[in-house]
Design a protein around this motif. Sequence first.
Motif, PDB file in Angstrom:
ATOM      1  N   VAL A  26      21.716  46.154  50.292  1.00  0.00           N
ATOM      2  CA  VAL A  26      22.564  44.951  50.219  1.00  0.00           C
ATOM      3  C   VAL A  26      21.927  43.984  49.217  1.00  0.00           C
ATOM      4  O   VAL A  26      20.773  44.156  48.833  1.00  0.00           O
ATOM      5  CB  VAL A  26      22.675  44.238  51.593  1.00  0.00           C
ATOM      6  CG1 VAL A  26      23.358  45.131  52.623  1.00  0.00           C
ATOM      7  CG2 VAL A  26      21.300  43.794  52.101  1.00  0.00           C
ATOM      8  N   ILE A  27      22.698  42.965  48.815  1.00  0.00           N
ATOM      9  CA  ILE A  27      22.150  41.990  47.872  1.00  0.00           C
ATOM     10  C   ILE A  27      22.372  40.599  48.436  1.00  0.00           C
ATOM     11  O   ILE A  27      23.463  40.267  48.910  1.00  0.00           O
ATOM     12  CB  ILE A  27      22.767  42.196  46.481  1.00  0.00           C
ATOM     13  CG1 ILE A  27      22.431  43.647  46.077  1.00  0.00           C
ATOM     14  CG2 ILE A  27      22.175  41.218  45.470  1.00  0.00           C
ATOM     15  CD1 ILE A  27      23.072  44.156  44.880  1.00  0.00           C
ATOM     16  N   GLU A  28      21.290  39.824  48.382  1.00  0.00           N
ATOM     17  CA  GLU A  28      21.262  38.554  49.102  1.00  0.00           C
ATOM     18  C   GLU A  28      22.076  37.425  48.524  1.00  0.00           C
ATOM     19  O   GLU A  28      22.466  36.516  49.235  1.00  0.00           O
ATOM     20  CB  GLU A  28      19.812  38.050  49.149  1.00  0.00           C
ATOM     21  CG  GLU A  28      19.088  38.456  50.391  1.00  0.00           C
ATOM     22  CD  GLU A  28      17.686  37.874  50.400  1.00  0.00           C
ATOM     23  OE1 GLU A  28      17.530  36.644  50.238  1.00  0.00           O
ATOM     24  OE2 GLU A  28      16.749  38.673  50.539  1.00  0.00           O
ATOM     25  N   LYS A  29      22.209  37.408  47.217  1.00  0.00           N
ATOM     26  CA  LYS A  29      22.955  36.299  46.619  1.00  0.00           C
ATOM     27  C   LYS A  29      23.680  36.827  45.398  1.00  0.00           C
ATOM     28  O   LYS A  29      23.353  37.908  44.909  1.00  0.00           O
ATOM     29  CB  LYS A  29      22.015  35.147  46.249  1.00  0.00           C
ATOM     30  CG  LYS A  29      21.006  35.482  45.168  1.00  0.00           C
ATOM     31  CD  LYS A  29      20.173  34.294  44.772  1.00  0.00           C
ATOM     32  CE  LYS A  29      20.897  33.261  43.935  1.00  0.00           C
ATOM     33  NZ  LYS A  29      21.240  33.694  42.569  1.00  0.00           N
ATOM     34  N   PRO A  30      24.660  36.091  44.883  1.00  0.00           N
ATOM     35  CA  PRO A  30      25.385  36.624  43.730  1.00  0.00           C
ATOM     36  C   PRO A  30      24.598  36.493  42.428  1.00  0.00           C
ATOM     37  O   PRO A  30      23.516  35.890  42.398  1.00  0.00           O
ATOM     38  CB  PRO A  30      26.641  35.760  43.679  1.00  0.00           C
ATOM     39  CG  PRO A  30      26.251  34.469  44.305  1.00  0.00           C
ATOM     40  CD  PRO A  30      25.203  34.795  45.327  1.00  0.00           C
ATOM     41  N   TRP A  31      25.120  37.062  41.401  1.00  0.00           N
ATOM     42  CA  TRP A  31      24.607  36.965  40.034  1.00  0.00           C
ATOM     43  C   TRP A  31      25.859  36.817  39.174  1.00  0.00           C
ATOM     44  O   TRP A  31      26.974  37.113  39.655  1.00  0.00           O
ATOM     45  CB  TRP A  31      23.779  38.210  39.678  1.00  0.00           C
ATOM     46  CG  TRP A  31      24.590  39.458  39.796  1.00  0.00           C
ATOM     47  CD1 TRP A  31      25.224  40.130  38.791  1.00  0.00           C
ATOM     48  CD2 TRP A  31      24.920  40.152  41.018  1.00  0.00           C
ATOM     49  NE1 TRP A  31      25.923  41.192  39.316  1.00  0.00           N
ATOM     50  CE2 TRP A  31      25.762  41.224  40.667  1.00  0.00           C
ATOM     51  CE3 TRP A  31      24.609  39.955  42.369  1.00  0.00           C
ATOM     52  CZ2 TRP A  31      26.284  42.109  41.614  1.00  0.00           C
ATOM     53  CZ3 TRP A  31      25.135  40.841  43.314  1.00  0.00           C
ATOM     54  CH2 TRP A  31      25.953  41.906  42.939  1.00  0.00           C
ATOM     55  N   PRO A  32      25.732  36.362  37.931  1.00  0.00           N
ATOM     56  CA  PRO A  32      26.945  36.009  37.176  1.00  0.00           C
ATOM     57  C   PRO A  32      27.923  37.168  36.964  1.00  0.00           C
ATOM     58  O   PRO A  32      29.124  36.938  36.847  1.00  0.00           O
ATOM     59  CB  PRO A  32      26.384  35.525  35.828  1.00  0.00           C
ATOM     60  CG  PRO A  32      24.986  35.080  36.123  1.00  0.00           C
ATOM     61  CD  PRO A  32      24.482  35.953  37.231  1.00  0.00           C
ATOM     62  N   GLY A  33      27.433  38.421  36.943  1.00  0.00           N
ATOM     63  CA  GLY A  33      28.314  39.553  36.647  1.00  0.00           C
ATOM     64  C   GLY A  33      29.064  40.105  37.836  1.00  0.00           C
ATOM     65  O   GLY A  33      29.855  41.043  37.688  1.00  0.00           O
ATOM     66  N   LEU A  34      28.834  39.584  39.017  1.00  0.00           N
ATOM     67  CA  LEU A  34      29.497  40.122  40.212  1.00  0.00           C
ATOM     68  C   LEU A  34      31.018  39.947  40.125  1.00  0.00           C
ATOM     69  O   LEU A  34      31.504  38.938  39.636  1.00  0.00           O
ATOM     70  CB  LEU A  34      28.959  39.404  41.457  1.00  0.00           C
ATOM     71  CG  LEU A  34      29.573  39.800  42.811  1.00  0.00           C
ATOM     72  CD1 LEU A  34      29.409  41.287  43.099  1.00  0.00           C
ATOM     73  CD2 LEU A  34      28.954  38.978  43.938  1.00  0.00           C
ATOM     74  N   MET A  35      31.744  40.940  40.628  1.00  0.00           N
ATOM     75  CA  MET A  35      33.212  40.862  40.661  1.00  0.00           C
ATOM     76  C   MET A  35      33.660  39.614  41.406  1.00  0.00           C
ATOM     77  O   MET A  35      32.949  39.094  42.256  1.00  0.00           O
ATOM     78  CB  MET A  35      33.784  42.089  41.364  1.00  0.00           C
ATOM     79  CG  MET A  35      33.562  42.086  42.867  1.00  0.00           C
ATOM     80  SD  MET A  35      33.999  43.640  43.687  1.00  0.00           S
ATOM     81  CE  MET A  35      35.759  43.628  43.603  1.00  0.00           C
ATOM     82  N   ARG A  36      34.872  39.158  41.087  1.00  0.00           N
ATOM     83  CA  ARG A  36      35.377  37.964  41.758  1.00  0.00           C
ATOM     84  C   ARG A  36      36.474  38.279  42.751  1.00  0.00           C
ATOM     85  O   ARG A  36      36.920  37.404  43.485  1.00  0.00           O
ATOM     86  CB  ARG A  36      35.894  36.956  40.729  1.00  0.00           C
ATOM     87  CG  ARG A  36      34.848  36.505  39.713  1.00  0.00           C
ATOM     88  CD  ARG A  36      33.679  35.790  40.385  1.00  0.00           C
ATOM     89  NE  ARG A  36      32.934  35.023  39.401  1.00  0.00           N
ATOM     90  CZ  ARG A  36      31.821  35.436  38.800  1.00  0.00           C
ATOM     91  NH1 ARG A  36      31.296  36.603  39.103  1.00  0.00           N
ATOM     92  NH2 ARG A  36      31.221  34.687  37.891  1.00  0.00           N
ATOM     93  N   GLY A  37      36.933  39.527  42.772  1.00  0.00           N
ATOM     94  CA  GLY A  37      37.973  39.859  43.736  1.00  0.00           C
ATOM     95  C   GLY A  37      38.509  41.261  43.509  1.00  0.00           C
ATOM     96  O   GLY A  37      38.202  41.894  42.500  1.00  0.00           O
ATOM     97  N   VAL A  38      39.277  41.754  44.510  1.00  0.00           N
ATOM     98  CA  VAL A  38      40.055  42.978  44.327  1.00  0.00           C
ATOM     99  C   VAL A  38      41.430  42.474  43.941  1.00  0.00           C
ATOM    100  O   VAL A  38      42.014  41.668  44.676  1.00  0.00           O
ATOM    101  CB  VAL A  38      40.129  43.802  45.632  1.00  0.00           C
ATOM    102  CG1 VAL A  38      41.112  44.960  45.484  1.00  0.00           C
ATOM    103  CG2 VAL A  38      38.743  44.316  46.016  1.00  0.00           C
ATOM    104  N   TYR A  39      41.935  42.916  42.798  1.00  0.00           N
ATOM    105  CA  TYR A  39      43.166  42.338  42.285  1.00  0.00           C
ATOM    106  C   TYR A  39      44.286  42.421  43.322  1.00  0.00           C
ATOM    107  O   TYR A  39      44.591  43.502  43.833  1.00  0.00           O
ATOM    108  CB  TYR A  39      43.588  43.016  40.971  1.00  0.00           C
ATOM    109  CG  TYR A  39      44.761  42.311  40.352  1.00  0.00           C
ATOM    110  CD1 TYR A  39      44.578  41.124  39.646  1.00  0.00           C
ATOM    111  CD2 TYR A  39      46.049  42.794  40.517  1.00  0.00           C
ATOM    112  CE1 TYR A  39      45.657  40.437  39.116  1.00  0.00           C
ATOM    113  CE2 TYR A  39      47.133  42.115  39.989  1.00  0.00           C
ATOM    114  CZ  TYR A  39      46.930  40.938  39.292  1.00  0.00           C
ATOM    115  OH  TYR A  39      48.002  40.268  38.782  1.00  0.00           O
ATOM    116  N   GLY A  40      44.850  41.285  43.624  1.00  0.00           N
ATOM    117  CA  GLY A  40      45.993  41.230  44.525  1.00  0.00           C
ATOM    118  C   GLY A  40      45.685  41.494  45.988  1.00  0.00           C
ATOM    119  O   GLY A  40      46.599  41.636  46.789  1.00  0.00           O
TER     120      GLY A  40
END
Length: 658
Positions: free
Chosen positions: A477-491
């Motif tokens: 698992v990853i504790e915090k985000p980073w700038p390249g992380l996805m922002r959503g599953v479309y729709g």
Amino acid sequence: MAEEKSGSVQNLMTENRVFYPSQEFTDKAKVSSRQQRDELYRKSVEQPEEFWADMAEQNIDWFKKWEAVEEYDFTDNIFINYYRGAKLNASYNCLDRHLKTWRRNKAALIWQGEPYEDSRTYTYLQLHREVSKFANVLKNIGVKKGDRVTVYLPMIPELAITILACARIGAIHSVVFGGFSAESLRDRILDSNAETLITTNYGLRAGKILNSKEIADNALAECPAVKNCVVVKRLDKDCNMVEGRDHWWHEAMAKAPLDCEPEQMDAEDPLFILYTSGSTGKPKGVMHTTGGYMVYTTSSFKYIFDYRDEDIFWCTADIGWVTGHSYVVYGPLSAGATSLMFEGVPNYPQPDRFWEIVEKYRVNILYTAPTGIRAMMRDGEKWPLGRDLSSLRLLGTVGEPINPEAWMWYHINIGKEKCPIVDTWWQTETGGILITPLPGCIPTKPGSATVPFFGLKPKVIRQDGSEAGVNEGGYLVIEKPWPGLMRGVYGDPERFKTTYFVQYPGYYFTGDGARKDEDGYFWLMGRVDDVLNVSGHRLGTAEVESALVAHAKVAEAAVVGFPHDIKGEGIYAYVTLKEGIDFSDELKKELVAHVRKEIGPIASPDKIHFSNALPKTRSGKIMRRILRKIAAGDVDQLGDTTTLADPSVVDSLVSGRQ
Ligand code: ATP
Ligand code: MG
């Protein structure tokens, strides 16, 4: 090092070989000491705001700066936001800004077609012109900011041009791998509500002609919302063109103006949608946005590939996958690199096609996948030995855990024991590489992706959420985000939340199993669903597979569990053999004994199934989900197989079930 010849027997738990970069490599490297790396890493996790602001300043040109760097919530109201209020354009960063420097006449894209004589080079100035023109074509057919454009193209320059043109006008591209069927294409067009399709009349693949436009027409028959389709003439052959809907690329381009102002995009405006490869189930429409993605791909590209301006960088991935998005197009071009793009496949017309290209262009950095490396091992050393590979200085791999013996083969036969290997772990969802060596300062261990990249806090946890001990397998698992992380599953905001954030609240859940060794190195063990539980012992599939691949006669192996009366779960191993080796019962016994010796009796395969091929996704990953069903005798419910490269492999496996 020399005595560590390929074929020597090692497995992941006992793998203890360590390789250091040469002094020559380290002397010139961007990050040349462990101390320097650790200081940067510490800053990146202790002061992420400052670190990612520095990276944004150093790597990207902004029309307007941000009001806040990093904002997120991983627990309740899942959201991730980087560079709030900032404005930029991805195509401007990949093209326009280089025109103000000496790089304007540097090769941006070198394209090698499948036929040897088909080759084109675009300087930054030339690529800028083509992209600007195509952006105007898109505008002319009514594409606006925020509209989705589906791109169904093979690895031809028009693919890179199209996605940059979309980025230029703020349209959201959704690239669908050029080898997918009409049904797969249709599903992805419908899922993203695209109104525009870019395709080709025909494609070339391993000497065969693909009827791309016919496939596209079949898909479009069920996609009434698509109003316009632009068709690249890859082969000088006619195809069906629908009046009013279909436009030839070359005709539209001939009329298009040369200049197109780049749209000023918000940092969090979507840049693209990309469907995952479908190894574990129905593909997800992963959505990435502009600012964070560009900062992350550009900075990770420069550090991890230690890029220098004179280098020729070759990532062999298709742009239909995230690796191609981030490390054929966006990362390299934003960094002002020369990126090589190849239309063909590794074994056509001969098994030395990659090495011919390395020799022809004097490639310096090569980034490829374990599946290809294992195929090359199977074909034998003579192919790379016949070519001059002396230009190579750095190698990379991505896509699956690399078996240590495949790593060694790559190291010896391709890297000639002088090139560091970066084994990079990441996902479509992560936008860029997350766990990887930095080649100038992190000693490598075959089979380990080593340490986190800047800003990343990965952790291996147990089912109950507590942190696993040293060398104890668990969930990554990853504790915090980073700038390249996805922002959503479309729709589908719900799917975004349930797939990645509900299992372990407060973490991004990767779906992969891993362990961390005494040096803090990460070893990826395969998908969480694939971890075996044999008589109460948890074993990674990657581990048993690597032991099998270490046997001199084995080319490739895929291991799955099946219901077993006594052990709970038994081990079922699918094995392909090297060129010229025949299946036999003696060899089965030999392989079982070999695994016993390597890992221990607990890992002895209960069944060995010899096969000429394994089912793989179009991106070359072994699809264990199907193998598990076959092993369990559950052959009527194989699930979604549309992402398989060759569905006929499944039939022959079903009939050969052990
Ligand atoms: P889906 O999510 O639809 O099942 P997928 O996970 O195969 O498909 P990708 O995003 O292309 O789609 O692949 C990411 C996965 O590939 C990772 O989660 C991991 O399992 C595997 N992977 C990638 N690189 C590495 C690596 N260097 N070592 C080990 N595994 C890797
Ligand atoms: Mg996945």
